[in-house]
Design a protein around this motif. Structure first.
Motif, short mmCIF file in Angstrom:
data_model
loop_
_atom_site.label_atom_id
_atom_site.label_comp_id
_atom_site.label_asym_id
_atom_site.label_seq_id
_atom_site.Cartn_x
_atom_site.Cartn_y
_atom_site.Cartn_z
N ILE A 34 0.83 -1.20 0.00
CA ILE A 34 0.00 0.00 0.00
C ILE A 34 0.87 1.26 0.00
O ILE A 34 0.63 2.20 -0.76
CB ILE A 34 -0.94 0.00 1.22
CG1 ILE A 34 -1.95 -1.14 1.11
CG2 ILE A 34 -1.67 1.33 1.35
CD1 ILE A 34 -2.72 -1.41 2.39
N SER A 35 1.89 1.26 0.85
CA SER A 35 2.78 2.42 0.91
C SER A 35 3.46 2.67 -0.43
O SER A 35 3.59 3.82 -0.88
CB SER A 35 3.83 2.23 2.00
OG SER A 35 3.28 2.41 3.28
N GLY A 36 3.90 1.58 -1.07
CA GLY A 36 4.54 1.72 -2.38
C GLY A 36 3.60 2.28 -3.44
O GLY A 36 3.97 3.18 -4.21
N LEU A 37 2.38 1.76 -3.47
CA LEU A 37 1.40 2.23 -4.45
C LEU A 37 1.03 3.69 -4.24
O LEU A 37 0.90 4.47 -5.20
CB LEU A 37 0.13 1.37 -4.38
CG LEU A 37 0.26 -0.07 -4.89
CD1 LEU A 37 -0.99 -0.86 -4.56
CD2 LEU A 37 0.50 -0.07 -6.40
N LEU A 38 0.89 4.08 -2.99
CA LEU A 38 0.52 5.47 -2.71
C LEU A 38 1.68 6.43 -2.97
O LEU A 38 1.47 7.60 -3.31
CB LEU A 38 0.03 5.61 -1.27
CG LEU A 38 -1.32 4.92 -1.00
CD1 LEU A 38 -1.71 5.06 0.46
CD2 LEU A 38 -2.40 5.52 -1.89
N HIS A 39 2.89 5.94 -2.83
CA HIS A 39 4.03 6.77 -3.21
C HIS A 39 4.00 7.05 -4.72
O HIS A 39 4.24 8.19 -5.16
CB HIS A 39 5.34 6.07 -2.84
CG HIS A 39 6.56 6.82 -3.26
ND1 HIS A 39 6.99 7.98 -2.64
CD2 HIS A 39 7.44 6.59 -4.28
CE1 HIS A 39 8.07 8.43 -3.24
NE2 HIS A 39 8.38 7.61 -4.24
N LEU A 40 3.66 6.03 -5.49
CA LEU A 40 3.51 6.21 -6.94
C LEU A 40 2.34 7.14 -7.26
O LEU A 40 2.40 7.94 -8.20
CB LEU A 40 3.30 4.86 -7.62
CG LEU A 40 4.47 3.87 -7.57
CD1 LEU A 40 4.06 2.54 -8.19
CD2 LEU A 40 5.68 4.45 -8.29
N ALA A 41 1.29 7.07 -6.44
CA ALA A 41 0.12 7.92 -6.67
C ALA A 41 0.46 9.40 -6.48
O ALA A 41 0.00 10.26 -7.24
CB ALA A 41 -1.01 7.52 -5.73
N THR A 42 1.26 9.70 -5.46
CA THR A 42 1.64 11.11 -5.24
C THR A 42 2.49 11.63 -6.39
O THR A 42 2.43 12.83 -6.72
CB THR A 42 2.41 11.27 -3.93
OG1 THR A 42 3.59 10.44 -3.95
CG2 THR A 42 1.55 10.88 -2.74
N ALA A 43 3.27 10.75 -7.01
CA ALA A 43 4.08 11.19 -8.16
C ALA A 43 3.22 11.36 -9.41
O ALA A 43 3.41 12.30 -10.18
CB ALA A 43 5.19 10.18 -8.42
N SER A 44 2.24 10.47 -9.60
CA SER A 44 1.43 10.52 -10.82
C SER A 44 0.47 11.71 -10.83
O SER A 44 0.19 12.28 -11.88
CB SER A 44 0.65 9.22 -11.00
OG SER A 44 -0.26 9.01 -9.94
N ILE A 45 -0.05 12.12 -9.66
CA ILE A 45 -0.98 13.26 -9.64
C ILE A 45 -0.24 14.54 -9.99
O ILE A 45 -0.82 15.47 -10.57
CB ILE A 45 -1.68 13.40 -8.27
CG1 ILE A 45 -2.80 14.44 -8.34
CG2 ILE A 45 -0.69 13.77 -7.18
CD1 ILE A 45 -3.85 14.14 -9.37
N ARG A 46 1.05 14.61 -9.68
CA ARG A 46 1.83 15.79 -10.04
C ARG A 46 2.05 15.89 -11.56
O ARG A 46 2.40 16.95 -12.05
CB ARG A 46 3.18 15.76 -9.32
CG ARG A 46 3.08 16.08 -7.83
CD ARG A 46 4.36 15.77 -7.10
NE ARG A 46 4.36 16.30 -5.75
CZ ARG A 46 3.70 15.79 -4.73
NH1 ARG A 46 2.98 14.69 -4.91
NH2 ARG A 46 3.75 16.34 -3.53
N ARG A 47 1.82 14.78 -12.25
CA ARG A 47 1.92 14.79 -13.72
C ARG A 47 0.54 14.79 -14.36
O ARG A 47 0.40 14.44 -15.54
CB ARG A 47 2.73 13.57 -14.18
CG ARG A 47 4.17 13.59 -13.71
CD ARG A 47 5.03 12.56 -14.44
NE ARG A 47 4.61 11.20 -14.18
CZ ARG A 47 5.07 10.44 -13.21
NH1 ARG A 47 6.00 10.93 -12.38
NH2 ARG A 47 4.65 9.21 -13.04
N GLU A 48 -0.48 15.15 -13.55
CA GLU A 48 -1.86 15.27 -14.04
C GLU A 48 -2.45 13.94 -14.53
O GLU A 48 -3.37 13.92 -15.33
CB GLU A 48 -1.95 16.30 -15.17
CG GLU A 48 -1.58 17.71 -14.77
CD GLU A 48 -2.70 18.45 -14.05
OE1 GLU A 48 -3.79 17.87 -13.89
OE2 GLU A 48 -2.48 19.60 -13.65
#
Length: 201
Positions: free
Chosen positions: A72-86
């Motif tokens: 879960i922590s790994g996936l959410l780390h990716l989520a924070t990066a992807s939202i910054r790229r819209e």
């Protein structure tokens, strides 16, 4: 005549900034709660160190749930990066997958607690105190996980509605921060359980 001028909007703390302060205050209060709980458990376990029945093993499913939590922590780390790229759709999908793993984590936790409650040591009564404390702490953590599952669902839906982008993404960041916090707390709890009981079975 007294000065009754209304403060200019620019004099107020920005909304995102206020949300961030509230989020950090919430995490801080939870940190104090969990640290206190773990310390109290440590004192209690130490007082029962000479009781052979306190060396009850803890289920291996605790380890399986830990793998889910790390995922879960790994996936959410990716989520924070992807939202910054819209990439809203990708971010929402990552959060949805995180929610699935969180539900799986909860299932493993329930199974672990049931296994300990139905064990022979609890039936004898002498080792019940330590087992009971392990279950109480695991249950308290699971309650906060349940709250995290709800928040993941809310943020994922709002992502699909286009409410967050590369400039407004604090709710996504906070969801990740909250789960990183739960991850660290659980690893600390698991280490304490492992060193004060009979280890994993």
């Amino acid at each position: 005549m007294p000065n009754t001028a209304i403060p200019h909007p620019t004099d107020r703390l920005p909304t995102d900034r206020r949300y961030q302060q509230g989020g950090w205050l919430f995490i801080g209060s939870l940190l104090v709660f969990f640290i206190t709980s773990i310390i109290l458990y440590g004192f209690y376990a130490y007082s029962r160190r000479d009781d052979p029945l306190s060396n009850v093993p803890i289920p291996m499913t605790f380890l399986a749930s830990t793998v889910c939590l790390l995922g879960i922590s790994g996936l959410l780390h990716l989520a924070t990066a992807s939202i910054r790229r819209e990439k809203r759709l990708l971010t929402s999908g990552l959060m949805g997958l995180s929610a699935v793993l969180a539900i799986l984590f909860t299932g493993f936790q329930i199974h672990s607690m049931y296994t300990m409650l139905s064990g022979p040591v609890v039936q004898q009564g002498n080792g019940k105190g330590l087992v009971g404390m392990v279950i109480v702490l695991a249950f308290l953590h699971a309650l906060h996980v349940a709250g995290g599952i709800i928040s993941l669902g809310i943020v994922a839906v709002r992502l699909l509605q286009g409410r967050y982008d590369h400039e407004r993404h604090w709710p996504v960041d906070f969801a990740a921060l909250y789960w990183h916090f739960l991850d660290i707390v659980w690893l600390c709890m698991l280490a304490v359980f492992w060193t004060t009981t009979g280890g994993f079975k």
